[in-house]
Design an enzyme around this catalytic site. Sequence first.
Site, PDB file in Angstrom:
ATOM      1  N   GLY A 227       0.791  -1.215  -0.073  1.00 10.79           N
ATOM      2  CA  GLY A 227       0.150  -0.119   0.124  1.00 10.79           C
ATOM      3  C   GLY A 227       0.835   1.231   0.204  1.00 10.79           C
ATOM      4  O   GLY A 227       0.110   2.412  -0.312  1.00 10.79           O
TER       5      GLY A 227
ATOM      6  N   GLU B 169      29.061   1.249   7.306  1.00  6.56           N
ATOM      7  CA  GLU B 169      27.672   1.437   7.237  1.00  6.56           C
ATOM      8  C   GLU B 169      27.183   1.490   8.655  1.00  6.56           C
ATOM      9  O   GLU B 169      25.774   1.436   8.889  1.00  6.56           O
ATOM     10  CB  GLU B 169      27.057   0.199   6.362  1.00  6.56           C
ATOM     11  CG  GLU B 169      27.352   0.165   4.965  1.00  6.56           C
ATOM     12  CD  GLU B 169      26.712  -1.196   4.205  1.00  6.56           C
ATOM     13  OE1 GLU B 169      26.014  -1.669   4.805  1.00  6.56           O
ATOM     14  OE2 GLU B 169      27.034  -1.218   3.256  1.00  6.56           O
TER      15      GLU B 169
END
Length: 368
Positions: A296, A324
Amino acid sequence: MPDVFLCGPLCHRPLLDVILGDSVVLSPAFVADREGWLVDRPGHVALGSRRGGKVEGVVPDALSPQATARLAFYARVIGLAARKVRVTTARGTGQGITYALKAAPGEGGFWDAALWLTDHAALAVETAVEVMAGYGQTPPARLHARLGPIMVRAASRLRAQAGQSPAVLRRAPGEIALQTTRQPYAYFFSVEEYDLSFRRFDGTMSPVITRAVFISADAVTVLPYDPVRDRVLLVEQVRAGPFGRGDGNPWQLEAIAGRIDPGETPEDCARREAVEEAALTLGDLLPVANYYPSPGAKTEFLYSYVALTDLPDGAAGVFGVEDEAEDIRGHLLSFDQAMALVDTGEIQNAPLLLTLFWLQRERGRLRA
């Protein structure tokens, strides 16, 4: 004006049409005493000096000021430098410019158009589509700073286009009329807004509606499972999503996971991430499911696996890629211990839940 000599990827007509925004007439040309080198990036070629060498390419018969500016914009975004060359065309030899990297001999071998077409062309074109959408709107330096995520998203779109989309129960692909696209935010991830209408089930078109989508890359999850010891390895790390929601404990128990880099297969990614996050070498990869976790609002598409893996005592540790800022702790658990954490709600991560339920169904077969 000097000729613009196009070589390597810039000779690929679909890529050039995206960059220039129009089709131009091209004539054969070459540059002497140079050699082209492959670069392991989709829109790049490197040029080096070599006596007796020859780099073949093309020159546009005429470039409008707009097309010239678009070409320079693209080159700056992907990191190609403008370089002076002596160009030979049917009209003779004269001064020209080209866009290329300085050669790093041995990086990828001599330029091979057929190899580039197979390995890089589609990604180069798809990357250029998003890059050139920023022309006149986003400074090239800003786009260059997020070229990596742009390429990852391009690879995800190509994977979506090539993937199977069965429609036995659901309708066949219907009409969607896109009116406008906006990108109010773009960096590592991006957000896009669409004004669109779609063909409804009664055959009529819907009114124009606005929808926003969070754009992220295709990713992999993989749960290492030792069928002899009947144990799994989970990883734990802090997550921004629960933190942003206001969760009192944003540390999550998960399967090993990571985004699929350009040029990787999902299986390659699973094995790489297992080394980075848990220092594990995986055995056979068993597909669990390929799916949208939140269709959605998100483009993310996941490939989930169980990996048959040797998990002796001491196999868990603290790992992660320092660049990272990853701080990832492993946990060795029996299968029953993992399912007990599902029951208590301590495991809240959807891909891990789905994978554990798959393993619950297949565990007897795998142990046998």
